[in-house]
Design a protein around this motif. Structure first.
Motif, PDB file in Angstrom:
ATOM      1  N   MET A   1      23.800 -35.046 -15.680  1.00 57.11           N
ATOM      2  CA  MET A   1      23.870 -34.204 -16.865  1.00 57.11           C
ATOM      3  C   MET A   1      25.030 -33.227 -16.760  1.00 57.11           C
ATOM      4  SD  MET A   1      20.772 -32.337 -18.698  1.00 57.11           S
ATOM      5  CE  MET A   1      20.776 -30.592 -18.582  1.00 57.11           C
ATOM      6  N   PHE A   2      25.181 -32.492 -15.653  1.00 52.96           N
ATOM      7  CA  PHE A   2      26.280 -31.556 -15.463  1.00 52.96           C
ATOM      8  C   PHE A   2      27.226 -32.123 -14.413  1.00 52.96           C
ATOM      9  CE2 PHE A   2      22.860 -28.767 -16.993  1.00 52.96           C
ATOM     10  CZ  PHE A   2      23.506 -28.218 -18.088  1.00 52.96           C
ATOM     11  N   ASP A   3      28.038 -33.037 -14.805  1.00 46.89           N
ATOM     12  CA  ASP A   3      28.930 -33.714 -13.874  1.00 46.89           C
ATOM     13  C   ASP A   3      30.106 -32.852 -13.446  1.00 46.89           C
ATOM     14  OD1 ASP A   3      27.250 -35.811 -14.156  1.00 46.89           O
ATOM     15  OD2 ASP A   3      28.612 -37.040 -15.355  1.00 46.89           O
ATOM     16  N   ASP A   4      30.370 -31.771 -14.150  1.00 44.99           N
ATOM     17  CA  ASP A   4      31.526 -30.951 -13.818  1.00 44.99           C
ATOM     18  C   ASP A   4      31.239 -29.944 -12.704  1.00 44.99           C
ATOM     19  OD1 ASP A   4      29.797 -29.602 -15.490  1.00 44.99           O
ATOM     20  OD2 ASP A   4      31.378 -28.443 -16.458  1.00 44.99           O
ATOM     21  N   LEU A   5      30.008 -29.860 -12.223  1.00 50.88           N
ATOM     22  CA  LEU A   5      29.661 -28.942 -11.148  1.00 50.88           C
ATOM     23  C   LEU A   5      29.981 -29.569  -9.787  1.00 50.88           C
ATOM     24  CD1 LEU A   5      26.254 -27.581 -12.432  1.00 50.88           C
ATOM     25  CD2 LEU A   5      28.454 -26.403 -12.413  1.00 50.88           C
ATOM     26  N   PRO A   6      30.250 -28.720  -8.786  1.00 45.54           N
ATOM     27  CA  PRO A   6      30.542 -29.259  -7.452  1.00 45.54           C
ATOM     28  C   PRO A   6      29.358 -30.074  -6.915  1.00 45.54           C
ATOM     29  CG  PRO A   6      31.034 -26.922  -7.549  1.00 45.54           C
ATOM     30  CD  PRO A   6      30.352 -27.271  -8.823  1.00 45.54           C
ATOM     31  N   PRO A   7      29.652 -31.058  -6.095  1.00 45.82           N
ATOM     32  CA  PRO A   7      28.586 -31.936  -5.605  1.00 45.82           C
ATOM     33  C   PRO A   7      27.818 -31.382  -4.402  1.00 45.82           C
ATOM     34  CG  PRO A   7      30.697 -32.732  -4.838  1.00 45.82           C
ATOM     35  CD  PRO A   7      30.977 -31.559  -5.748  1.00 45.82           C
ATOM     36  N   ASP A   8      28.311 -30.307  -3.770  1.00 43.83           N
ATOM     37  CA  ASP A   8      27.642 -29.834  -2.558  1.00 43.83           C
ATOM     38  C   ASP A   8      26.925 -28.507  -2.804  1.00 43.83           C
ATOM     39  OD1 ASP A   8      29.911 -27.766  -0.974  1.00 43.83           O
ATOM     40  OD2 ASP A   8      30.472 -28.958  -2.739  1.00 43.83           O
ATOM     41  N   LEU A   9      25.904 -28.283  -2.006  1.00 38.28           N
ATOM     42  CA  LEU A   9      25.041 -27.113  -2.142  1.00 38.28           C
ATOM     43  C   LEU A   9      25.771 -25.801  -1.859  1.00 38.28           C
ATOM     44  CD1 LEU A   9      22.157 -26.319  -2.787  1.00 38.28           C
ATOM     45  CD2 LEU A   9      21.604 -26.543  -0.376  1.00 38.28           C
ATOM     46  N   ASP A  10      26.667 -25.793  -0.881  1.00 36.74           N
ATOM     47  CA  ASP A  10      27.390 -24.559  -0.529  1.00 36.74           C
ATOM     48  C   ASP A  10      28.194 -24.016  -1.705  1.00 36.74           C
ATOM     49  OD1 ASP A  10      26.403 -24.558   2.042  1.00 36.74           O
ATOM     50  OD2 ASP A  10      28.141 -25.619   2.887  1.00 36.74           O
ATOM     51  N   ARG A  11      28.959 -24.868  -2.334  1.00 36.77           N
ATOM     52  CA  ARG A  11      29.768 -24.404  -3.467  1.00 36.77           C
ATOM     53  C   ARG A  11      28.892 -24.020  -4.658  1.00 36.77           C
ATOM     54  NH1 ARG A  11      34.587 -28.549  -4.301  1.00 36.77           N
ATOM     55  NH2 ARG A  11      33.087 -30.046  -3.506  1.00 36.77           N
ATOM     56  N   LEU A  12      27.788 -24.717  -4.858  1.00 39.25           N
ATOM     57  CA  LEU A  12      26.874 -24.342  -5.939  1.00 39.25           C
ATOM     58  C   LEU A  12      26.264 -22.964  -5.690  1.00 39.25           C
ATOM     59  CD1 LEU A  12      25.071 -27.723  -6.611  1.00 39.25           C
ATOM     60  CD2 LEU A  12      26.615 -26.516  -8.161  1.00 39.25           C
ATOM     61  N   GLU A  13      25.938 -22.651  -4.444  1.00 37.50           N
ATOM     62  CA  GLU A  13      25.409 -21.322  -4.109  1.00 37.50           C
ATOM     63  C   GLU A  13      26.460 -20.245  -4.344  1.00 37.50           C
ATOM     64  OE1 GLU A  13      23.757 -21.350  -0.181  1.00 37.50           O
ATOM     65  OE2 GLU A  13      22.129 -22.686  -0.769  1.00 37.50           O
ATOM     66  N   VAL A  14      27.727 -20.549  -4.033  1.00 40.30           N
ATOM     67  CA  VAL A  14      28.811 -19.593  -4.293  1.00 40.30           C
ATOM     68  C   VAL A  14      28.933 -19.346  -5.792  1.00 40.30           C
ATOM     69  CG1 VAL A  14      31.312 -19.285  -4.210  1.00 40.30           C
ATOM     70  CG2 VAL A  14      30.096 -20.089  -2.186  1.00 40.30           C
ATOM     71  N   LEU A  15      28.908 -20.396  -6.576  1.00 41.95           N
ATOM     72  CA  LEU A  15      28.987 -20.238  -8.038  1.00 41.95           C
ATOM     73  C   LEU A  15      27.803 -19.427  -8.573  1.00 41.95           C
ATOM     74  CD1 LEU A  15      30.183 -23.730  -9.250  1.00 41.95           C
ATOM     75  CD2 LEU A  15      31.424 -21.576  -9.415  1.00 41.95           C
ATOM     76  N   ARG A  16      26.618 -19.711  -8.074  1.00 46.37           N
ATOM     77  CA  ARG A  16      25.430 -18.984  -8.522  1.00 46.37           C
ATOM     78  C   ARG A  16      25.543 -17.500  -8.181  1.00 46.37           C
ATOM     79  NH1 ARG A  16      20.246 -17.408  -7.415  1.00 46.37           N
ATOM     80  NH2 ARG A  16      18.696 -18.071  -8.926  1.00 46.37           N
ATOM     81  N   THR A  17      25.992 -17.184  -6.987  1.00 46.33           N
ATOM     82  CA  THR A  17      26.173 -15.789  -6.573  1.00 46.33           C
ATOM     83  C   THR A  17      27.229 -15.110  -7.441  1.00 46.33           C
ATOM     84  OG1 THR A  17      25.577 -16.359  -4.312  1.00 46.33           O
ATOM     85  CG2 THR A  17      26.762 -14.282  -4.631  1.00 46.33           C
ATOM     86  N   TRP A  18      28.313 -15.805  -7.681  1.00 48.32           N
ATOM     87  CA  TRP A  18      29.397 -15.253  -8.508  1.00 48.32           C
ATOM     88  C   TRP A  18      28.884 -14.940  -9.913  1.00 48.32           C
ATOM     89  CZ3 TRP A  18      32.130 -16.978 -12.856  1.00 48.32           C
ATOM     90  CH2 TRP A  18      33.322 -16.295 -13.111  1.00 48.32           C
ATOM     91  N   HIS A  19      28.123 -15.875 -10.490  1.00 51.49           N
ATOM     92  CA  HIS A  19      27.594 -15.644 -11.835  1.00 51.49           C
ATOM     93  C   HIS A  19      26.561 -14.521 -11.843  1.00 51.49           C
ATOM     94  CE1 HIS A  19      29.583 -18.661 -14.260  1.00 51.49           C
ATOM     95  NE2 HIS A  19      29.519 -19.485 -13.223  1.00 51.49           N
ATOM     96  N   GLN A  20      25.758 -14.387 -10.800  1.00 49.67           N
ATOM     97  CA  GLN A  20      24.801 -13.281 -10.720  1.00 49.67           C
ATOM     98  C   GLN A  20      25.537 -11.945 -10.686  1.00 49.67           C
ATOM     99  OE1 GLN A  20      22.539 -14.424  -7.239  1.00 49.67           O
ATOM    100  NE2 GLN A  20      20.730 -14.850  -8.504  1.00 49.67           N
ATOM    101  N   MET A  21      26.649 -11.898  -9.925  1.00 49.02           N
ATOM    102  CA  MET A  21      27.430 -10.657  -9.867  1.00 49.02           C
ATOM    103  C   MET A  21      27.983 -10.312 -11.248  1.00 49.02           C
ATOM    104  SD  MET A  21      29.347 -11.126  -6.130  1.00 49.02           S
ATOM    105  CE  MET A  21      30.902 -10.924  -6.899  1.00 49.02           C
ATOM    106  N   TRP A  22      28.491 -11.307 -11.962  1.00 48.80           N
ATOM    107  CA  TRP A  22      29.028 -11.051 -13.294  1.00 48.80           C
ATOM    108  C   TRP A  22      27.930 -10.621 -14.262  1.00 48.80           C
ATOM    109  CZ3 TRP A  22      33.395  -9.819 -15.382  1.00 48.80           C
ATOM    110  CH2 TRP A  22      34.566 -10.060 -14.668  1.00 48.80           C
ATOM    111  N   LEU A  23      26.770 -11.261 -14.193  1.00 51.92           N
ATOM    112  CA  LEU A  23      25.660 -10.857 -15.058  1.00 51.92           C
ATOM    113  C   LEU A  23      25.239  -9.423 -14.776  1.00 51.92           C
ATOM    114  CD1 LEU A  23      23.435 -14.060 -15.223  1.00 51.92           C
ATOM    115  CD2 LEU A  23      24.677 -12.961 -17.096  1.00 51.92           C
TER     116      LEU A  23
END
Length: 113
Positions: free
Chosen positions: A1-23
């Motif tokens: 469904m979301f093919d544009d997201l990184p395939p590994d857990l580490d980078r997904l956690e970085v993105l999630r943290t980054w978005h939490q900081m922005w929120l």
């Protein structure tokens, strides 16, 4: 469904943290803006409650000669205006001070030429 997201857990956690900081930053900014709006609304209420019935606008010179008489809530009154009572406004108009052509204080005070 979301093919544009990184395939590994580490980078997904970085993105999630980054978005939490922005929120969190966005939420903080929204809270500050809401607080400022509430303060401005309260200040406006106080200003409206204290608006005088009549204003006399003064000139720039040191003698502060009256330039015009306004109704208290006239938007054309300048910053050099002072609130006065109706008797003072009538005396100023009778003494030759110009009536504002926008708010027509002379008509409001019942002074006819």
């Amino acid at each position: 469904m979301f093919d544009d997201l990184p395939p590994d857990l580490d980078r997904l956690e970085v993105l999630r943290t980054w978005h939490q900081m922005w929120l969190a930053r966005i939420d903080d900014k929204m809270a500050r803006l809401r607080k400022e709006q509430e303060q401005q609304a309260r200040a406006e209420e106080v200003r409206v409650e204290r608006a005088p019935d009549w204003l006399i606008e003064y000139g720039l010179n040191r003698e502060a000669i009256p330039n015009a008489v306004h109704v208290g809530d006239c938007s054309m009154a300048g910053k050099r205006s002072k609130g006065v009572d109706s008797d003072t406004a009538r005396r100023a108009l009778a003494g030759g001070v110009t009536a504002c052509t926008f708010c027509r204080p002379d008509t409001e005070l019942g002074i006819l030429d």
